[in-house]
Design an enzyme around this catalytic site. Structure first.
Site: not given
Ligand code: AP5
Length: 217
Positions: A13, A86, A125, A158, A169
């Site tokens: 995403k 979420r 990542r 990270r 997660r």
């Molecule tokens: P990446 O683009 O980083 O994936 P992502 O879907 O953004 O994954 P995140 O880990 O960032 O999502 P998340 O939803 O857990 O974390 P967030 O920061 O929102 O890609 C991942 C890897 O794959 C990278 O290495 C990339 O290079 C590779 N890749 C990408 N596309 C690819 C492809 N097509 N093929 C191969 N490789 C590929 O949240 C973190 C924390 O914040 C949560 O755990 C929670 O504590 C808090 N939080 C955030 N939002 C909320 C909410 N709404 N409510 C409550 N808590 C929240």
């Protein structure tokens, strides 16, 4: 245009939102990035959310919605919400907050990926500590190991990328976020992209969906 990107951790995403926001002139609003910046700055918000992020747990619905209201909806008119909502209560809060502002969502893109692939992506990542660009040791390696192609910053792991936290997660996702697929599908707002394809193919699919939404406005 107001979009939500939905999908499991690691679905790509953030990687896709960064590029698509640039291409379509939208604000990329990631709640994960907002929380991580708050932790790094040592603000009250950061101190409140730090243990949730460290342990792979979701921050409370009310606090997350308040942050999105103040930092995104009050400031931006065209955005991609990456990682919010979420939970069902967060989706309802978002509906209410948009309605209060006389607005509505234009679409929700669901990036589907199975848990096994998500684990491999998250544990490999690397993130630039300067500009935030995402890399992957196997799937999207930088030209020079440990160095960002864009700005020369250092690539770091990270803090929530250890296997046990990644599994936590994914459990949170399965229990609390997956029900949003039906929630938005029932409202006729959900479009699905197979996120297991290459980054370019995933982007092309998402671009097609966004262009269709733009054309119908
Ligand atoms: P990446 O683009 O980083 O994936 P992502 O879907 O953004 O994954 P995140 O880990 O960032 O999502 P998340 O939803 O857990 O974390 P967030 O920061 O929102 O890609 C991942 C890897 O794959 C990278 O290495 C990339 O290079 C590779 N890749 C990408 N596309 C690819 C492809 N097509 N093929 C191969 N490789 C590929 O949240 C973190 C924390 O914040 C949560 O755990 C929670 O504590 C808090 N939080 C955030 N939002 C909320 C909410 N709404 N409510 C409550 N808590 C929240």
């Amino acid at each position: 245009m107001k979009l939500v990107f939905l999908g499991p951790p690691g679905a790509g995403k953030g990687t896709q939102a960064a590029k698509l926001a640039e291409n379509f002139n939208l604000k990329h609003a990631s709640t994960g990035d907002i929380f991580r910046a708050a932790v790094a700055s040592g603000s009250d918000l950061g101190n409140t959310v730090k243990s949730y992020l460290d342990n792979g747990k979701l921050v409370s619905d009310d606090l997350t919605a308040k942050v999105v209201g103040e930092m995104v909806l009050d400031r931006e008119s065209d955005f991609i919400l990456d990682g919010f909502p979420r939970t069902i209560p967060q989706a309802e809060l978002l509906d209410n907050m948009l309605e209060e502002r006389g607005q509505s969502l234009d679409g929700v893109i669901y990036f589907s990926l199975d848990n096994e692939d998500a684990v491999e992506r998250l544990t490999g990542r690397r993130v630039c500590d300067n500009c935030g660009r995402n890399f992957h040791v196997k799937f999207m390696p930088p030209d020079k190991e440990g160095v960002c192609d864009d700005c020369g910053g250092s690539l770091i792991v990270r803090s929530d990328s250890s296997l046990d936290i990644v599994q936590q997660r994914l459990q949170e996702y399965d229990a609390k976020t997956k029900p949003l697929i039906d929630y938005y599908s029932n409202k006729g707002e959900l479009k699905t992209v197979d996120a297991s394809d290459s980054p370019d193919t995933v982007r092309a699919e998402a671009e097609k969906i966004i262009s269709t939404i733009t054309d119908s406005e």
